[in-house]
Design a protein around this motif. Structure first.
Motif, mmCIF file in Angstrom:
data_model
loop_
_atom_site.group_PDB
_atom_site.id
_atom_site.type_symbol
_atom_site.label_atom_id
_atom_site.label_comp_id
_atom_site.label_asym_id
_atom_site.label_seq_id
_atom_site.Cartn_x
_atom_site.Cartn_y
_atom_site.Cartn_z
ATOM 1 N N ASP A 15 -40.943 40.792 39.502
ATOM 2 C CA ASP A 15 -41.210 39.753 38.493
ATOM 3 C C ASP A 15 -41.238 40.386 37.102
ATOM 4 O O ASP A 15 -40.819 39.761 36.116
ATOM 5 N N GLN A 18 -37.414 41.904 36.255
ATOM 6 C CA GLN A 18 -36.350 40.879 36.194
ATOM 7 C C GLN A 18 -36.245 40.291 34.794
ATOM 8 O O GLN A 18 -35.247 39.663 34.450
ATOM 9 N N TRP A 54 -26.988 35.791 37.884
ATOM 10 C CA TRP A 54 -28.182 35.044 37.476
ATOM 11 C C TRP A 54 -29.273 36.002 37.014
ATOM 12 O O TRP A 54 -30.003 35.693 36.069
ATOM 13 N N MET A 126 -31.883 24.632 51.556
ATOM 14 C CA MET A 126 -31.245 25.954 51.483
ATOM 15 C C MET A 126 -32.134 27.022 52.146
ATOM 16 O O MET A 126 -31.628 27.955 52.776
ATOM 17 N N MET A 147 -44.344 26.499 39.311
ATOM 18 C CA MET A 147 -44.753 25.359 38.490
ATOM 19 C C MET A 147 -45.842 24.526 39.180
ATOM 20 O O MET A 147 -45.806 23.295 39.194
ATOM 21 N N GLY A 180 -47.669 29.545 42.311
ATOM 22 C CA GLY A 180 -47.311 30.147 41.034
ATOM 23 C C GLY A 180 -47.671 29.288 39.837
ATOM 24 O O GLY A 180 -47.298 28.119 39.750
ATOM 25 N N HIS A 211 -50.706 33.288 42.068
ATOM 26 C CA HIS A 211 -49.734 34.038 41.258
ATOM 27 C C HIS A 211 -49.857 33.530 39.818
ATOM 28 O O HIS A 211 -49.287 32.503 39.468
ATOM 29 N N CYS A 244 -40.346 35.045 33.539
ATOM 30 C CA CYS A 244 -39.281 34.536 34.393
ATOM 31 C C CYS A 244 -38.140 34.129 33.486
ATOM 32 O O CYS A 244 -38.325 33.339 32.570
ATOM 33 N N TYR A 246 -35.805 32.142 33.815
ATOM 34 C CA TYR A 246 -35.414 30.733 33.849
ATOM 35 C C TYR A 246 -36.563 29.789 33.533
ATOM 36 O O TYR A 246 -36.451 28.590 33.735
HETATM 37 P P1 HMG Z 1 -25.195 28.937 42.939
HETATM 38 O O1 HMG Z 1 -24.287 29.283 41.826
HETATM 39 O O2 HMG Z 1 -25.561 27.509 43.175
HETATM 40 O O3 HMG Z 1 -24.660 29.601 44.290
HETATM 41 O O4 HMG Z 1 -26.536 29.786 42.724
HETATM 42 P P2 HMG Z 1 -23.658 29.036 45.367
HETATM 43 O O5 HMG Z 1 -24.394 28.927 46.666
HETATM 44 O O6 HMG Z 1 -22.940 27.834 44.838
HETATM 45 O O7 HMG Z 1 -22.613 30.246 45.472
HETATM 46 C C1 HMG Z 1 -21.752 30.583 44.378
HETATM 47 C C2 HMG Z 1 -21.254 32.008 44.532
HETATM 48 O O8 HMG Z 1 -22.354 32.914 44.425
HETATM 49 C C3 HMG Z 1 -20.616 32.304 45.879
HETATM 50 O O9 HMG Z 1 -19.576 33.265 45.643
HETATM 51 C C4 HMG Z 1 -21.699 32.988 46.658
HETATM 52 O O10 HMG Z 1 -21.251 33.890 47.650
HETATM 53 C C5 HMG Z 1 -22.422 33.754 45.562
HETATM 54 P P3 HMG Z 1 -18.045 32.811 45.731
HETATM 55 O O11 HMG Z 1 -17.893 32.289 47.132
HETATM 56 O O12 HMG Z 1 -17.902 31.762 44.688
HETATM 57 O O13 HMG Z 1 -17.338 34.091 45.444
HETATM 58 N N1 HMG Z 1 -23.814 33.958 45.933
HETATM 59 C C6 HMG Z 1 -24.457 35.132 46.011
HETATM 60 N N2 HMG Z 1 -24.061 36.390 45.775
HETATM 61 C C7 HMG Z 1 -24.966 37.360 45.976
HETATM 62 N N3 HMG Z 1 -26.221 37.142 46.406
HETATM 63 C C8 HMG Z 1 -26.651 35.902 46.644
HETATM 64 C C9 HMG Z 1 -25.744 34.846 46.438
HETATM 65 N N4 HMG Z 1 -25.861 33.510 46.589
HETATM 66 C C10 HMG Z 1 -24.688 32.986 46.274
HETATM 67 N N5 HMG Z 1 -27.904 35.695 47.083
HETATM 68 C C11 HMG Z 1 -28.522 30.819 43.590
HETATM 69 C C12 HMG Z 1 -27.647 29.599 43.589
HETATM 70 C C13 HMG Z 1 -29.798 30.471 44.332
HETATM 71 C C14 HMG Z 1 -27.782 31.946 44.300
HETATM 72 C C15 HMG Z 1 -28.816 31.223 42.124
HETATM 73 O O14 HMG Z 1 -29.331 30.116 41.466
HETATM 74 C C16 HMG Z 1 -29.773 32.366 42.004
HETATM 75 O O15 HMG Z 1 -29.469 33.502 42.355
HETATM 76 N N6 HMG Z 1 -30.993 32.108 41.494
HETATM 77 C C17 HMG Z 1 -32.022 33.137 41.368
HETATM 78 C C18 HMG Z 1 -32.902 32.876 40.193
HETATM 79 C C19 HMG Z 1 -34.033 33.902 40.173
HETATM 80 O O16 HMG Z 1 -33.972 34.964 40.771
HETATM 81 N N7 HMG Z 1 -35.113 33.564 39.434
HETATM 82 C C20 HMG Z 1 -36.249 34.424 39.301
HETATM 83 C C21 HMG Z 1 -37.091 34.486 40.543
HETATM 84 S S1 HMG Z 1 -38.194 33.096 40.700
HETATM 85 C C22 HMG Z 1 -39.620 33.552 39.814
HETATM 86 O O17 HMG Z 1 -39.590 34.520 39.085
HETATM 87 C C23 HMG Z 1 -40.896 32.774 40.032
HETATM 88 C C24 HMG Z 1 -41.928 33.544 40.864
HETATM 89 O O18 HMG Z 1 -42.305 34.753 40.225
HETATM 90 C C25 HMG Z 1 -43.182 32.670 41.073
HETATM 91 C C26 HMG Z 1 -43.702 32.039 39.784
HETATM 92 O O19 HMG Z 1 -44.025 32.759 38.813
HETATM 93 O O20 HMG Z 1 -43.766 30.801 39.779
HETATM 94 C C27 HMG Z 1 -41.378 33.897 42.251
#
Ligand code: HMG
Ligand code: MG
Length: 303
Positions: A15, A18, A54, A126, A147, A180, A211, A244, A246
């Motif tokens: 966290d 990133q 991302w 998903m 959230m 969170g 969190h 974060c 996003y």
């Molecule tokens: P998308 O664009 O909708 O993905 O992203 P998709 O399923 O449509 O796939 C598109 C392409 O991406 C495909 O490739 C997939 O293979 C590839 P193509 O066939 O076009 O060549 N792909 C991937 N490649 C590598 N690794 C993967 C992956 N998935 C798809 N895992 C997705 C959807 C969920 C992947 C994207 O939105 C994403 O990665 N989001 C992550 C955001 C993130 O990490 N945010 C921070 C963490 S959350 C947070 O910090 C909060 C927390 O701390 C708690 C709090 O504080 O509340 C936890």
């Protein structure tokens, strides 16, 4: 009543890092994690197998995870969970023999769209095969829910909405649910009310974690309210790194050092050597080229 012991779920390498604007070299990440483990932390969230476009800061997950392979032998009981959003992420994690994963859902529609490119329900769909396949493979799965108190686009989030999504994650097979406060807006009364709501919904406090982000300086007060409600797992980030990418206006997480200072002051065991932890965070702050925002690090570093 307060617990005798608290398990700290350290999220700094994930966290925290990133959200760095610059790229941190993989050797530095591996050494940071090794130092955190050596300081006594037993759950250290290492990285994310998300889409590299991302979150470019964590695009080196494949390179990092093998560098951590010898740590559990040196520190018995050490767990190194990784974030996994979908089956593609799970496949990547399984190649490296990861034993703990976390999926991350949103209690609001807007953040689900921004963070996961899906509606909140589509995101749950998903995660479903991810959690099923991971538990079948013997992995431990944590569920995050973001959230839980307020959302930068939608404002206050109704507790029933949070409890609804939270219960779905637990029923899906998540062993633990981390609530969170992604943008750090919660205050202690809200924390108590949400945890009461979960208790009324039949969720034992032992399956919940909190969190907190510290945007408004409420993270420690919120933690104390959670401990009073029976919570024994608390997420924190070494040196207060984080945010974060996003979530507009999310600042750093509760600093692990500030948490440890409070817990030890209350006579609550953590297993953490605070001096060693402060040294690890001060070392990381030097690598990042700016001081740690943790008050405890500021008070103790170099002392
Ligand atoms: P998308 O664009 O909708 O993905 O992203 P998709 O399923 O449509 O796939 C598109 C392409 O991406 C495909 O490739 C997939 O293979 C590839 P193509 O066939 O076009 O060549 N792909 C991937 N490649 C590598 N690794 C993967 C992956 N998935 C798809 N895992 C997705 C959807 C969920 C992947 C994207 O939105 C994403 O990665 N989001 C992550 C955001 C993130 O990490 N945010 C921070 C963490 S959350 C947070 O910090 C909060 C927390 O701390 C708690 C709090 O504080 O509340 C936890
Ligand atoms: Mg967070």
């Amino acid at each position: 009543d307060l617990p005798a012991e608290v398990r700290i779920h350290e999220v700094g390498p994930r966290d925290g890092l990133q959200n760095e604007s610059g790229l941190v070299p993989v050797e530095v990440k591996a050494e940071f994690i090794a130092r955190l483990a050596a300081a006594g932390l037993r759950t250290v969230e290492a990285t994310s197998f998300v889409h590299p476009k991302w979150v470019p800061q964590l695009a080196d997950a494949e390179d990092l995870v093998p560098r951590l392979a010898d740590l559990p032998a040196r520190h018995p009981g050490l767990r190194l969970p990784v974030l996994v959003p979908n089956e593609r992420g799970l496949d990547r994690a399984l190649v490296h023999g990861v034993g703990d994963i976390a999926v991350f859902a949103s209690a609001t529609e807007t953040f689900a769209r921004r963070n996961l490119n899906r509606s909140a329900d589509e995101a749950m769909a998903m995660f479903e095969p991810v959690v099923r396949r991971a538990t079948e493979a013997g992995l431990r799965v944590r569920g995050y829910l973001s959230m839980c108190f307020g959302d930068p686009w939608e404002g206050p989030v109704p507790p029933e909405q949070v409890i609804g999504f939270g219960v779905r994650l637990l029923e899906m097979g998540c062993e633990e649910l981390s609530l969170g406060d992604t943008i750090g807006v919660a205050t202690p009364g809200q924390v108590g009310a949400l945890l009461d709501g979960f208790a009324r919904a039949g969720v034992p406090a032992g399956r919940l974690a909190v969190h907190f982000h510290d945007t408004y300086g409420q993270a420690l007060s919120n933690t104390l309210a959670a401990l009073r409600a029976g919570i024994t797992t608390v997420d924190a980030s070494a040196g207060g790194l984080g945010g974060c990418p996003y979530a507009k206006s999310a600042t750093g997480n509760l600093a692990t050092e500030d948490l440890v200072w409070m817990l030890h002051g209350l006579g609550i065991r953590t297993g953490v050597d605070l001096r060693a932890l402060v040294e690890a965070s001060a070392w990381m702050a030097d690598r990042l080229g700016r001081p740690s925002p943790s008050r405890t690090v500021q008070a103790l570093a170099g002392g």
